[in-house]
Scaffold this motif. Structure first.
Motif, PDB file in Angstrom:
ATOM      1  N   GLY A   1       0.882  -1.230  -0.103  1.00 11.42           N
ATOM      2  CA  GLY A   1       0.036   0.010   0.024  1.00 11.42           C
ATOM      3  C   GLY A   1       0.779   1.266   0.024  1.00 11.42           C
ATOM      4  N   ASN A   2       2.106   1.220   0.724  1.00 13.34           N
ATOM      5  CA  ASN A   2       2.772   2.369   0.796  1.00 13.34           C
ATOM      6  C   ASN A   2       3.731   2.690  -0.562  1.00 13.34           C
ATOM      7  OD1 ASN A   2       2.959   4.063   3.282  1.00 13.34           O
ATOM      8  ND2 ASN A   2       2.426   2.030   3.971  1.00 13.34           N
ATOM      9  N   LEU A   3       4.015   1.667  -1.354  1.00 13.55           N
ATOM     10  CA  LEU A   3       4.855   1.865  -2.470  1.00 13.55           C
ATOM     11  C   LEU A   3       4.191   2.550  -3.576  1.00 13.55           C
ATOM     12  CD1 LEU A   3       6.659   0.053  -1.114  1.00 13.55           C
ATOM     13  CD2 LEU A   3       7.258  -1.404  -3.191  1.00 13.55           C
ATOM     14  N   THR A   4       4.901   3.353  -4.189  1.00 17.41           N
ATOM     15  CA  THR A   4       4.434   4.208  -5.376  1.00 17.41           C
ATOM     16  C   THR A   4       4.252   3.254  -6.609  1.00 17.41           C
ATOM     17  OG1 THR A   4       6.508   4.997  -6.214  1.00 17.41           O
ATOM     18  CG2 THR A   4       5.610   6.363  -4.566  1.00 17.41           C
ATOM     19  N   GLU A   5       3.496   3.777  -7.684  1.00 16.54           N
ATOM     20  CA  GLU A   5       3.394   3.131  -9.036  1.00 16.54           C
ATOM     21  C   GLU A   5       4.689   2.643  -9.671  1.00 16.54           C
ATOM     22  OE1 GLU A   5       1.521   1.067 -11.912  1.00 16.54           O
ATOM     23  OE2 GLU A   5       0.695   1.514 -10.169  1.00 16.54           O
ATOM     24  N   ARG A   6       5.503   3.469  -9.648  1.00 16.91           N
ATOM     25  CA  ARG A   6       6.887   3.511 -10.307  1.00 16.91           C
ATOM     26  C   ARG A   6       7.719   2.413  -9.338  1.00 16.91           C
ATOM     27  NH1 ARG A   6       9.309   9.239 -12.319  1.00 16.91           N
ATOM     28  NH2 ARG A   6       7.538   9.428 -13.912  1.00 16.91           N
ATOM     29  N   GLU A   7       7.366   2.435  -7.839  1.00 17.26           N
ATOM     30  CA  GLU A   7       8.358   1.374  -7.210  1.00 17.26           C
ATOM     31  C   GLU A   7       7.823  -0.069  -7.330  1.00 17.26           C
ATOM     32  OE1 GLU A   7       9.817   4.273  -3.717  1.00 17.26           O
ATOM     33  OE2 GLU A   7       7.800   3.576  -3.711  1.00 17.26           O
ATOM     34  N   LEU A   8       6.433  -0.078  -7.372  1.00 20.98           N
ATOM     35  CA  LEU A   8       5.771  -1.323  -7.399  1.00 20.98           C
ATOM     36  C   LEU A   8       4.387  -1.214  -8.342  1.00 20.98           C
ATOM     37  CD1 LEU A   8       5.717  -4.404  -6.742  1.00 20.98           C
ATOM     38  CD2 LEU A   8       4.268  -3.741  -4.607  1.00 20.98           C
ATOM     39  N   PRO A   9       4.528  -1.297  -9.633  1.00 21.76           N
ATOM     40  CA  PRO A   9       3.278  -0.905 -10.492  1.00 21.76           C
ATOM     41  C   PRO A   9       2.216  -2.042 -10.006  1.00 21.76           C
ATOM     42  CG  PRO A   9       5.492  -1.175 -11.740  1.00 21.76           C
ATOM     43  CD  PRO A   9       5.734  -1.599 -10.309  1.00 21.76           C
ATOM     44  N   VAL A  10       1.013  -1.619 -10.170  1.00 26.27           N
ATOM     45  CA  VAL A  10      -0.158  -2.573  -9.723  1.00 26.27           C
ATOM     46  C   VAL A  10      -0.377  -3.575 -10.586  1.00 26.27           C
ATOM     47  CG1 VAL A  10      -2.636  -2.751  -9.263  1.00 26.27           C
ATOM     48  CG2 VAL A  10      -1.199  -0.714  -8.547  1.00 26.27           C
ATOM     49  N   ARG A  11       0.043  -3.609 -11.924  1.00 21.57           N
ATOM     50  CA  ARG A  11      -0.105  -4.504 -13.087  1.00 21.57           C
ATOM     51  C   ARG A  11       0.836  -5.447 -12.648  1.00 21.57           C
ATOM     52  NH1 ARG A  11      -1.753  -4.532 -18.119  1.00 21.57           N
ATOM     53  NH2 ARG A  11      -2.405  -2.305 -18.183  1.00 21.57           N
ATOM     54  N   LEU A  12       1.993  -5.310 -12.001  1.00 24.49           N
ATOM     55  CA  LEU A  12       3.095  -6.112 -11.809  1.00 24.49           C
ATOM     56  C   LEU A  12       2.677  -7.080 -10.508  1.00 24.49           C
ATOM     57  CD1 LEU A  12       5.800  -7.280 -12.399  1.00 24.49           C
ATOM     58  CD2 LEU A  12       6.876  -5.724 -10.833  1.00 24.49           C
ATOM     59  N   VAL A  13       1.696  -6.523  -9.507  1.00 28.97           N
ATOM     60  CA  VAL A  13       1.497  -7.540  -8.571  1.00 28.97           C
ATOM     61  C   VAL A  13       0.371  -8.260  -9.106  1.00 28.97           C
ATOM     62  CG1 VAL A  13       0.307  -7.241  -6.460  1.00 28.97           C
ATOM     63  CG2 VAL A  13       1.818  -5.588  -7.127  1.00 28.97           C
ATOM     64  N   ALA A  14      -0.593  -7.774 -10.137  1.00 27.76           N
ATOM     65  CA  ALA A  14      -1.758  -8.503 -10.669  1.00 27.76           C
ATOM     66  C   ALA A  14      -1.014  -9.651 -11.386  1.00 27.76           C
ATOM     67  CB  ALA A  14      -2.613  -7.615 -11.259  1.00 27.76           C
ATOM     68  N   TRP A  15       0.120  -9.422 -12.302  1.00 28.08           N
ATOM     69  CA  TRP A  15       0.655 -10.416 -12.910  1.00 28.08           C
ATOM     70  C   TRP A  15       1.311 -11.512 -12.034  1.00 28.08           C
ATOM     71  CZ3 TRP A  15       5.756 -11.928 -12.989  1.00 28.08           C
ATOM     72  CH2 TRP A  15       6.302 -12.798 -14.177  1.00 28.08           C
ATOM     73  N   SER A  16       1.849 -11.230 -10.950  1.00 28.86           N
ATOM     74  CA  SER A  16       2.506 -12.002  -9.985  1.00 28.86           C
ATOM     75  C   SER A  16       1.318 -13.061  -9.413  1.00 28.86           C
ATOM     76  CB  SER A  16       3.313 -11.311  -8.958  1.00 28.86           C
ATOM     77  OG  SER A  16       4.208 -10.592  -9.679  1.00 28.86           O
ATOM     78  N   LEU A  17       0.497 -12.450  -9.264  1.00 25.65           N
ATOM     79  CA  LEU A  17      -0.757 -13.519  -8.669  1.00 25.65           C
ATOM     80  C   LEU A  17      -1.178 -14.363 -10.083  1.00 25.65           C
ATOM     81  CD1 LEU A  17      -2.658 -10.891  -6.673  1.00 25.65           C
ATOM     82  CD2 LEU A  17      -1.449 -12.606  -5.647  1.00 25.65           C
ATOM     83  N   ALA A  18      -1.307 -13.927 -11.075  1.00 21.31           N
ATOM     84  CA  ALA A  18      -1.659 -14.664 -12.181  1.00 21.31           C
ATOM     85  C   ALA A  18      -0.891 -15.866 -12.420  1.00 21.31           C
ATOM     86  CB  ALA A  18      -1.927 -13.768 -13.475  1.00 21.31           C
ATOM     87  N   VAL A  19       0.566 -15.438 -12.239  1.00 23.76           N
ATOM     88  CA  VAL A  19       1.557 -16.530 -12.309  1.00 23.76           C
ATOM     89  C   VAL A  19       1.275 -17.626 -11.307  1.00 23.76           C
ATOM     90  CG1 VAL A  19       3.971 -17.152 -11.990  1.00 23.76           C
ATOM     91  CG2 VAL A  19       3.299 -15.367 -13.510  1.00 23.76           C
ATOM     92  N   LEU A  20       1.021 -17.133 -10.146  1.00 28.52           N
ATOM     93  CA  LEU A  20       0.565 -18.170  -9.007  1.00 28.52           C
ATOM     94  C   LEU A  20      -0.588 -18.906  -9.283  1.00 28.52           C
ATOM     95  CD1 LEU A  20       1.739 -18.893  -6.181  1.00 28.52           C
ATOM     96  CD2 LEU A  20       0.677 -17.257  -5.348  1.00 28.52           C
ATOM     97  N   CYS A  21      -1.405 -18.315 -10.053  1.00 29.71           N
ATOM     98  CA  CYS A  21      -2.577 -19.030 -10.274  1.00 29.71           C
ATOM     99  C   CYS A  21      -2.174 -20.412 -11.314  1.00 29.71           C
ATOM    100  CB  CYS A  21      -3.651 -18.123 -10.903  1.00 29.71           C
ATOM    101  SG  CYS A  21      -5.006 -19.052 -11.683  1.00 29.71           S
ATOM    102  N   LEU A  22      -1.288 -19.791 -12.344  1.00 29.80           N
ATOM    103  CA  LEU A  22      -0.930 -21.100 -13.138  1.00 29.80           C
ATOM    104  C   LEU A  22      -0.207 -22.119 -12.440  1.00 29.80           C
ATOM    105  CD1 LEU A  22       0.190 -19.010 -16.181  1.00 29.80           C
ATOM    106  CD2 LEU A  22      -2.070 -19.813 -15.818  1.00 29.80           C
ATOM    107  N   VAL A  23       0.526 -21.766 -11.426  1.00 30.33           N
ATOM    108  CA  VAL A  23       1.327 -22.594 -10.644  1.00 30.33           C
ATOM    109  C   VAL A  23       0.318 -23.731  -9.851  1.00 30.33           C
ATOM    110  CG1 VAL A  23       2.974 -23.119  -8.733  1.00 30.33           C
ATOM    111  CG2 VAL A  23       3.191 -21.506 -10.465  1.00 30.33           C
ATOM    112  N   THR A  24      -0.820 -22.837  -9.226  1.00 32.01           N
ATOM    113  CA  THR A  24      -1.726 -23.696  -8.552  1.00 32.01           C
ATOM    114  C   THR A  24      -2.323 -24.694  -9.335  1.00 32.01           C
ATOM    115  OG1 THR A  24      -1.846 -22.004  -6.948  1.00 32.01           O
ATOM    116  CG2 THR A  24      -3.771 -23.413  -7.096  1.00 32.01           C
ATOM    117  N   ILE A  25      -2.814 -24.196 -10.746  1.00 30.83           N
ATOM    118  CA  ILE A  25      -3.702 -25.203 -11.703  1.00 30.83           C
ATOM    119  C   ILE A  25      -2.670 -26.368 -11.909  1.00 30.83           C
ATOM    120  CG2 ILE A  25      -4.229 -25.569 -13.880  1.00 30.83           C
ATOM    121  CD1 ILE A  25      -5.199 -22.298 -13.604  1.00 30.83           C
ATOM    122  N   ALA A  26      -1.396 -26.131 -12.352  1.00 28.37           N
ATOM    123  CA  ALA A  26      -0.343 -27.196 -12.727  1.00 28.37           C
ATOM    124  C   ALA A  26      -0.305 -27.976 -11.379  1.00 28.37           C
ATOM    125  CB  ALA A  26       1.216 -26.484 -12.742  1.00 28.37           C
ATOM    126  N   GLY A  27      -0.143 -27.429 -10.140  1.00 26.16           N
ATOM    127  CA  GLY A  27      -0.158 -28.412  -8.875  1.00 26.16           C
ATOM    128  C   GLY A  27      -1.350 -29.375  -8.710  1.00 26.16           C
TER     129      GLY A  27
END
Length: 468
Positions: free
Chosen positions: A132-158
């Motif tokens: 919540g405290n990091l700025t968009e340049r420091e941690l883009p929201v799109r990057l957080v969503a992308w990381s969660l999507a990757v974790l979804c693919l891992v969970t499906i594979a699992g």
């Protein structure tokens, strides 16, 4: 009126900055701990770290928060004091860990589990404040969503690993480094020993229920439900081309492990998510999209009805399995909260007997008898026995206020985050959210705060200026 309009436009501009990728030469992305934690979770699971990876990455996150507090100041989300009070309540409850609770096995509480729970809540607080405290340049929201999507693919594979190789397991490196007495503890084994599935007797014979890369199949179900939301947000709605079609295919093939997980609450939760998505689309006037989605669901339902998966669903409906045990332990959690309504009992307990027998401990004649853990059937029930009615009210109130404050979320990320928070109110009756599901929920709270709060402030400024 011009000033109000400018404030509103400024708020909207801030709210959609997640769509802009940080340019080269700008402030470097410092949010790497979040990306490594989420997208790299398969590695931490294989190493035996599992949920302890949150502890590891909370260290650099906390260091950054301390640095920020000293330089530019630390922000907290609205109504954070509710969550802070809940943290205080979890600590106060430690004083009652050794107190014997009526109707439970003496000494079945213990400090290790209670302290572990408190640390986990504190770690997740750090994760939420960091995102919540990091700025968009420091941690883009799109990057957080992308990381969660990757974790979804891992969970499906699992999930497929659990279906196709249900006995797959191995000794993780962390197990070689820990004391033997600790490694042999059944609960610790669940946390640090990688395995693909839980083998359970539900239909009168052994069934493999996928769980990789999580600790239990119920956690797998909770996580796949949450992460599918972010797969849709990051790669279907925001994605293009192959990424979008690949995500749709991944969502489609996830149906098989979802059915074989035998998680009825998961099945209902997915229906609730679809209903939420349809309501949001209708609110935006996308009637054609909702119609196309309805046709796709009918086609999918017909396909499932003609496949062997339909037999699994029907057999699961005919075998409730754990319903009686859950009802008994949930009632015991309520009784525990009634006996100590203010701070609870600090941790869970083992009940004397069960719904099948008053015998202490299972036997060959009655494998479901005795010593069922009170509070392990859902986050709500665990919080009731551990923190009492007051602590539970603080826990629920925090997420309820967050959901209400951002109920009119207009951005795609905001709507995905809102759904993530709302799902807590369904799954808390069936699954324990601590650790990973609650981590995703806390990240969603942080994203709502970052993306939607400027819009909330803009609307309030508009009302205050007399413009509706």
């Amino acid at each position: 009126m011009t000033a109000v309009g400018a404030a509103t436009r400024g708020a909207r501009s801030t709210a959609v900055t997640w769509q802009v990728t940080a340019r080269r030469g700008s402030t470097p992305v410092t949010g790497w701990p979040v990306v490594w934690l989420l997208a790299g979770y398969p590695l931490w699971w294989a190493l035996g770290m599992g949920q302890f990876a949150y502890w590891l990455f909370a260290v650099p996150m906390l260091a950054e928060l301390v640095r920020r507090h000293r330089t530019v100041g630390l922000r907290v989300p609205p109504w954070f004091w509710l969550w802070a009070l809940f943290l205080v309540w979890t600590v106060l409850g430690l004083a009652l860990v050794t107190v014997e609770m009526p109707g439970t096995v003496p000494g079945s509480g213990g400090y290790p589990g209670a302290v572990l729970r408190v640390i986990n809540y504190l770690v997740l607080t750090v994760v939420m404040l960091y995102v919540g405290n990091l700025t968009e340049r420091e941690l883009p929201v799109r990057l957080v969503a992308w990381s969660l999507a990757v974790l979804c693919l891992v969970t499906i594979a699992g999930g497929y690993l659990g279906m196709l190789a249900p006995t797959f397991e191995f000794t993780a490196p962390l197990e070689y480094l820990m004391p033997g007495a600790l490694v042999s503890d059944p609960y610790m084994q669940t946390l640090i020993h990688p395995a693909s599935a839980q083998i359970m007797d539900i239909f009168g014979y052994e069934s493999a229920r996928p769980k990789a890369p999580w600790e239990y199949t119920n956690i797998w179900g909770y996580m796949i439900s949450l992460l599918l939301v972010w797969l849709m947000v990051a790669w279907v709605i925001q994605g293009t081309g192959l990424a979008r079609w690949g995500a749709l295919v991944a969502a489609g093939v996830s149906v098989a492990p979802i059915v074989y997980s035998l998680n009825r609450a998961l099945w209902a939760g997915l229906m609730l998510s679809l209903a939420f998505g349809a309501a949001q689309a209708l609110r935006r006037g996308r009637v054609v999209l909702v119609g196309a989605g309805a046709v796709a669901m009918v086609a999918l339902s017909l396909t499932l009805a003609l496949s062997p998966l339909a037999d699994v669903v029907r057999e699961r409906a005919d075998n409730p399995h754990s319903d009686d045990g859950r009802a008994a332990t949930n009632a015991a959690s309520v009784e525990a909260a009634d006996l100590s309504p203010v701070v609870g009992w600090g941790t869970t307990r083992e009940g004397q007997g069960s719904s099948d027998s008053i015998a202490i401990g299972p036997s060959a004649e009655c494998p479901g008898c005795g010593q069922h853990v009170i509070g392990n059937a859902g986050q709500l029930w665990m919080t009731l026995i551990a923190s009492g009615w007051v602590g539970t009210a603080l826990f629920v109130a925090f997420f309820a206020v967050v959901a209400w404050r951002y109920r009119a979320a207009v951005t795609v990320v905001g709507q995905g985050a809102l759904l993530t928070v709302l799902l807590l109110f369904w799954y808390m009756f069936f699954y324990v959210a601590l650790m990973s599901p609650l981590a995703v929920t806390m990240i969603a709270v942080a994203l709502l705060w970052r993306v939607e709060e400027p819009l909330v402030a803009g609307r309030r400024a508009t009302r205050a200026g007399g413009v509706w």
